[in-house]
Design an enzyme around this catalytic site. Structure first.
Site, short mmCIF file in Angstrom:
data_model
loop_
_atom_site.label_atom_id
_atom_site.label_comp_id
_atom_site.label_asym_id
_atom_site.label_seq_id
_atom_site.Cartn_x
_atom_site.Cartn_y
_atom_site.Cartn_z
N ASP A 15 0.87 -1.17 0.00
CA ASP A 15 0.00 0.00 0.00
C ASP A 15 0.91 1.23 0.00
OD1 ASP A 15 -2.35 1.62 0.42
OD2 ASP A 15 -1.80 1.72 2.54
N ASP A 17 -0.10 5.06 0.91
CA ASP A 17 -0.32 6.02 1.99
C ASP A 17 -0.30 5.32 3.35
OD1 ASP A 17 -0.99 8.67 0.60
OD2 ASP A 17 -2.22 7.21 -0.49
MG MG Z 1 -2.80 3.06 3.62
#
Ligand code: MG
Length: 220
Positions: A15, A17
């Protein structure tokens, strides 16, 4: 490591962020302010709880249902403008560069699969100096019909890099992302930095510091 000298996993899907780039405090502060200005009072903590890990498309759908009317048409543009301004001081998540170095040393491929737009992912990874490590292996919710928690984005990334889902390990920090990885049939490790570990309980394991991740990956 299991098996006959074959490295596991065969692909690590990050992922973005909150996992590669330390953007969630800034992003959810901006989002809470914009929603509050639009007549839907939101705190930072509530934005994290309700929207962290999801796309802006899903954010709008949920927020408009709660508000009972349409959000301003330019909300996403104003959000991204403020976010990209803030990315001038964006930092990598502490310890994650060493994780990438370890994967490079082991010859384990990795990629990024994010609910953000391609522009957001590129801007963020460039800001922290990671772009050259991920260029050509960047997957966005823009690429699929259904973002996280649907499995589509992770399955798309695995297929694009010719890897079976059960050979992939996903690194996620949001409940939506963990749900997506589970739905994709992938091993998932939950980074419980901003998210309480109990909200990541359906991950295969949770961890609190990036320094712990290489050991978890070796055992997966
Ligand atoms: Mg995230």
């Amino acid at each position: 490591m299991r098996g006959s000298g074959v490295a596991y996993p065969e692909l690590v899907i990050f992922d973005n962020d909150g996992v590669l780039v330390d953007s969630e405090r800034l992003a959810n502060t901006i989002l809470a302010e914009l929603l509050t200005d639009a007549g839907l009072p939101y705190t930072f903590e509530e934005a994290v709880r309700d929207f962290m890990g999801g796309s802006m498309v899903s954010m709008r759908t949920k927020a408009e249902a709660r508000l009972g009317s349409a959000l301003p048409a330019d909300l996403e543009d104003r959000y991204h403008q403020r976010l990209f301004d803030g990315f001038a001081t964006l930092q990598a998540v502490p310890g994650v560069e060493a994780v990438l170095d370890a994967l490079d040393a082991a010859g384990t491929p990795y990629c990024v699969a994010s609910s953000g737009t391609h522009q957001r992912i590129r801007t963020a990874l460039t800001a922290v100096g990671f772009w050259s490590r991920f260029e050509g292996r960047v997957f966005s919710a823009e690429d699929v019909a259904h973002g996280k928690p649907a499995p589509d984005l992770f399955l798309h990334a695995a297929a694009a890099l010719d890897t079976k889902p059960d050979r992939c390990a996903v690194i996620e920090d949001s409940p939506l992302g963990v749900a997506a990885a589970n739905a994709a049939g992938m091993t998932v490790f939950g980074y419980a930095a901003m998210t309480p570990p109990d909200r990541l309980a359906s991950a295969d394991a949770t961890f609190h510091e990036m320094a712990a991740l290489p050991t978890l990956l070796d055992r997966s």
